[in-house]
Design a protein around this motif. Sequence first.
Motif, PDB file in Angstrom:
ATOM      1  N   THR A 272      -3.912  14.946  38.520  1.00 12.69           N
ATOM      2  CA  THR A 272      -2.715  14.710  39.337  1.00 12.69           C
ATOM      3  C   THR A 272      -1.905  15.980  39.575  1.00 12.69           C
ATOM      4  OG1 THR A 272      -1.411  14.147  37.375  1.00 12.69           O
ATOM      5  CG2 THR A 272      -2.542  12.336  38.506  1.00 12.69           C
ATOM      6  N   GLU A 274      -0.416  17.540  37.161  1.00 11.08           N
ATOM      7  CA  GLU A 274       0.732  17.332  36.277  1.00 11.08           C
ATOM      8  C   GLU A 274       1.305  18.631  35.731  1.00 11.08           C
ATOM      9  OE1 GLU A 274       1.507  15.043  32.010  1.00 11.08           O
ATOM     10  OE2 GLU A 274      -0.175  14.446  33.283  1.00 11.08           O
ATOM     11  N   ARG A 275       0.442  19.609  35.443  1.00  9.92           N
ATOM     12  CA  ARG A 275       0.898  20.880  34.892  1.00  9.92           C
ATOM     13  C   ARG A 275       0.668  22.063  35.837  1.00  9.92           C
ATOM     14  NH1 ARG A 275       3.013  17.875  31.899  1.00  9.92           N
ATOM     15  NH2 ARG A 275       3.360  18.060  29.658  1.00  9.92           N
ATOM     16  N   ASP A 283      -6.410  19.884  34.518  1.00 12.32           N
ATOM     17  CA  ASP A 283      -6.706  18.535  35.011  1.00 12.32           C
ATOM     18  C   ASP A 283      -8.087  18.079  34.557  1.00 12.32           C
ATOM     19  OD1 ASP A 283      -4.368  17.771  36.201  1.00 12.32           O
ATOM     20  OD2 ASP A 283      -4.968  18.240  38.252  1.00 12.32           O
ATOM     21  N   ARG A 290      -8.150  11.606  28.470  1.00 11.88           N
ATOM     22  CA  ARG A 290      -7.729  10.248  28.813  1.00 11.88           C
ATOM     23  C   ARG A 290      -8.904   9.288  28.930  1.00 11.88           C
ATOM     24  NH1 ARG A 290      -3.191  12.866  32.783  1.00 11.88           N
ATOM     25  NH2 ARG A 290      -1.511  12.885  31.230  1.00 11.88           N
TER      26      ARG A 290
END
Length: 393
Positions: A272, A274-275, A283, A290
């Motif tokens: 996504t 995210e970082r 990712d 996950r």
Amino acid sequence: MDVIVTDVEKGRRPSTVPGLGRQLRSEEMVISMGPQHPSTHGVLRLELVVDGEIVVDVIPHIGYLHRCFEKHCEHMSNYQQIVPYTDRMDYVAAMSSEFGYVVAMEKMLKIQVPERVEVIRVIMAEFSRIVSHQIAIGTYGLDIGAFTPFLFCMRDREHILDIIEETCGARLLYNYNWIGGLSHDVKPDFQQKVREFCTYFKPNIVELNNLLSFNKIFVERTANVGVLPAEVAINYGASGPVLRGSGVAWDLRKNDPYSIYDRFDFDIPVGTGERGKVGDCWDRYMVRAREMEQSVRIIEQAVEMLPAGDVQSAIPKRIRPEAGEIYVRTETPKGELGDYIIADGTASPARVKVRPPCFVNLSALPSMCRGSMIADVVAILGSIDIVLGEVDR
């Protein structure tokens, strides 16, 4: 490596690097990384074309671990004897390689395996996914400079291998999935031990994320590094966490279900940004972390539906399929594994061809590395999670 300098007046020299497609410029040089480099995750040789610390191009050289898998299957084995050969492709996740082959053969032979076999296979395949991702995450931490997470991953991995060893007697190469069934039934306390592992392991994933996944140094080494856009990943034919890390929610267990995967409730983790940017090293790493949570979800559902039955009742005494061909794809921890088998009516296949996810995913490495720093090549290669037994077959 030696480079013969010519055309000095033009400031150019001919390239001796296969695949570069042009001459080396005077400011460029070639650096060999491997095949014994500690971060190549196997006997892979990378030729880096660099301009100072900047990577201009990367040429992977494979074939140092060539196993002749497909020709062994065609000339030295009957159909059942091929199963141990499949173990030796992705030897980190041997159950998954076996799974794909036996599903293909059972479809060719029109064999309906018992329900108990299907459930046990799913449990073992998801155990194999967790074990593979623990190796990927633990060694990736080592690549970046974090030693403790590797120990944590190896600790938890041993619990799974204990259960598998108690079932089939092996910890690495199993020969467990047979055409039509399994080599051994599980022990009476199997369900209890699986439940205990799931209870034990779930908080350890949180611990791993706190220790490594969100560590500031780790994030800075992996975020915005080796970005693989979704369109480029699809064009290369990437699959598994490499494709899902680029934000593409494609998982054969959901999109093209096989075995009994359509009965389970689980999610498809995707990158996504995210970082950093979508499709970066972080990712791809985080998708694997996950996915371990989702594998636990599947195992918890499967262990509660384990029925009684004979795991060897559908195993044929003789395997001699009619002339024909079959192609089946399954979702292994590394990505989409395709098994293509041509039968000619004899006890051995006329042709066996495997579409290995590691080989395909590795082809995207040059695209991810161009313009990066030399040190980033280590992070990018580790984020692909290759195993050379599958790349070279």
